[in-house]
Design an enzyme around this catalytic site. Structure first.
Site, PDB file in Angstrom:
ATOM      1  N   CYS A  79      -1.021   5.650  -0.803  1.00  0.00           N
ATOM      2  CA  CYS A  79      -1.339   6.948  -0.209  1.00  0.00           C
ATOM      3  C   CYS A  79      -0.081   7.804  -0.342  1.00  0.00           C
ATOM      4  CB  CYS A  79      -1.831   6.814   1.228  1.00  0.00           C
ATOM      5  SG  CYS A  79      -0.664   6.086   2.401  1.00  0.00           S
ATOM      6  N   GLY A  80       0.018   8.889   0.380  1.00  0.00           N
ATOM      7  CA  GLY A  80       1.179   9.753   0.217  1.00  0.00           C
ATOM      8  C   GLY A  80       2.476   9.058   0.588  1.00  0.00           C
ATOM      9  N   THR A  81       2.481   8.420   1.742  1.00  0.00           N
ATOM     10  CA  THR A  81       3.685   7.728   2.219  1.00  0.00           C
ATOM     11  C   THR A  81       3.611   6.214   2.084  1.00  0.00           C
ATOM     12  OG1 THR A  81       2.729   7.560   4.421  1.00  0.00           O
ATOM     13  CG2 THR A  81       4.122   9.493   3.979  1.00  0.00           C
ATOM     14  N   GLY A  82       2.412   5.673   1.960  1.00  0.00           N
ATOM     15  CA  GLY A  82       2.198   4.230   2.050  1.00  0.00           C
ATOM     16  C   GLY A  82       1.966   3.768   3.475  1.00  0.00           C
ATOM     17  N   HIS A 103       9.096 -14.617   2.227  1.00  0.00           N
ATOM     18  CA  HIS A 103       9.136 -14.927   3.659  1.00  0.00           C
ATOM     19  C   HIS A 103       7.813 -14.673   4.374  1.00  0.00           C
ATOM     20  CE1 HIS A 103      13.820 -14.624   4.152  1.00  0.00           C
ATOM     21  NE2 HIS A 103      13.450 -15.414   3.146  1.00  0.00           N
ATOM     22  N   ASN A 104       7.077 -13.655   3.952  1.00  0.00           N
ATOM     23  CA  ASN A 104       5.883 -13.226   4.707  1.00  0.00           C
ATOM     24  C   ASN A 104       4.578 -13.569   4.014  1.00  0.00           C
ATOM     25  OD1 ASN A 104       7.868 -10.331   5.002  1.00  0.00           O
ATOM     26  ND2 ASN A 104       7.695 -11.859   6.625  1.00  0.00           N
ATOM     27  N   ARG A 124       9.874 -23.065   6.837  1.00  0.00           N
ATOM     28  CA  ARG A 124       9.926 -22.467   8.172  1.00  0.00           C
ATOM     29  C   ARG A 124       9.092 -21.187   8.254  1.00  0.00           C
ATOM     30  NH1 ARG A 124      14.279 -20.740   5.334  1.00  0.00           N
ATOM     31  NH2 ARG A 124      15.123 -18.655   5.696  1.00  0.00           N
ATOM     32  N   HIS A 125       8.873 -20.554   7.105  1.00  0.00           N
ATOM     33  CA  HIS A 125       8.108 -19.306   7.110  1.00  0.00           C
ATOM     34  C   HIS A 125       6.615 -19.549   7.328  1.00  0.00           C
ATOM     35  CE1 HIS A 125      11.768 -17.355   5.959  1.00  0.00           C
ATOM     36  NE2 HIS A 125      11.869 -18.113   4.880  1.00  0.00           N
ATOM     37  N   GLY A 131      -0.050   5.109   6.190  1.00  0.00           N
ATOM     38  CA  GLY A 131      -1.426   5.053   6.709  1.00  0.00           C
ATOM     39  C   GLY A 131      -2.211   3.904   6.099  1.00  0.00           C
ATOM     40  N   ARG A 177       5.645 -19.166  10.991  1.00  0.00           N
ATOM     41  CA  ARG A 177       5.735 -17.780  11.458  1.00  0.00           C
ATOM     42  C   ARG A 177       4.581 -16.949  10.937  1.00  0.00           C
ATOM     43  NH1 ARG A 177      12.087 -18.105   9.867  1.00  0.00           N
ATOM     44  NH2 ARG A 177      12.739 -19.288  11.691  1.00  0.00           N
ATOM     45  N   ASP A 230      -5.662   7.099  -1.958  1.00  0.00           N
ATOM     46  CA  ASP A 230      -6.281   8.365  -1.556  1.00  0.00           C
ATOM     47  C   ASP A 230      -5.755   9.448  -2.506  1.00  0.00           C
ATOM     48  OD1 ASP A 230      -3.733   9.021  -0.684  1.00  0.00           O
ATOM     49  OD2 ASP A 230      -4.316   9.439   1.390  1.00  0.00           O
TER      50      ASP A 230
HETATM   51  C1  RB5 Z   1      -2.788  12.564   3.081  1.00  0.00           C
HETATM   52  O1  RB5 Z   1      -2.423  13.894   3.112  1.00  0.00           O
HETATM   53  C2  RB5 Z   1      -1.704  11.688   3.675  1.00  0.00           C
HETATM   54  O2  RB5 Z   1      -1.698  11.816   5.062  1.00  0.00           O
HETATM   55  C3  RB5 Z   1      -1.905  10.257   3.265  1.00  0.00           C
HETATM   56  O3  RB5 Z   1      -1.860  10.174   1.880  1.00  0.00           O
HETATM   57  C4  RB5 Z   1      -0.898   9.242   3.770  1.00  0.00           C
HETATM   58  O4  RB5 Z   1       0.397   9.653   3.483  1.00  0.00           O
HETATM   59  C5  RB5 Z   1      -1.059   8.766   5.134  1.00  0.00           C
HETATM   60  O5  RB5 Z   1      -0.345   7.909   5.639  1.00  0.00           O
END
Ligand code: RB5
Length: 149
Positions: free
Chosen positions: A71-74, A104-105, A138-139, A76, A142, A14
């Protein structure tokens, strides 16, 4: 001859992640991977689930082996991706988790925070993820159970 360690990788982001996504796309291309860049490609505000959906579709269809979301934080992006049956999207910000997500995943997607990590960490995370095989054993049981939830 095709290098056995190169993959087709779908990328999506995004507005909070497109700069890191663009850097990762360039890195992946330079390292011989085939890249599907599904956008977004500028700072205009968009909704991250729309891009998560596009990338998940490429992985689930087999058009891409792996998917990478930014995204901004990863966060969402990872929430949206992990709603898709068959997608195991690891939201990571360092390389140890990237390695264990594969070992593992059997993660098939990465989610990164474009406002949280720098390009160098992003490159190292992606390189580690792509270089690490699933351990199985084993993974296997799971990971299979996740699909029954
Ligand atoms: C967008 O502003 C922000 O919410 C999006 O990039 C993300 O961080 C959401 O998890």
């Amino acid at each position: 001859m095709m290098n056995a360690n190169t993959f087709t990788i779908a990328f999506g982001a995004d507005h909070g992640g497109f700069k890191l996504k663009d850097a990762l796309v360039a890195w992946a291309s330079a390292h011989g991977h085939t890249v599907l860049d599904l956008g977004t490609n500028n700072a205009e505000s968009v909704d991250y689930p729309d891009y998560a959906r596009l990338v998940c579709a490429k992985v689930l269809s087999g058009d891409a082996t792996y998917g990478v979301l930014v995204c901004g934080t990863g966060l969402g992006m990872s929430y949206a991706a992990n709603r898709h049956t068959g997608i195991r999207c690891a939201m990571v910000s360092e390389t140890t988790s990237a390695r264990l997500a594969r070992q593992h995943n059997n993660a098939n997607m990465l989610s990164l925070g474009g406002r949280m990590i720098g390009e160098e960490m992003g490159f190292d995370i992606l390189a580690t993820f792509l270089a690490t095989p699933f351990e199985g054993g084993r993974h296997e049981r799971r990971v299979a159970k996740i699909e029954t939830l």
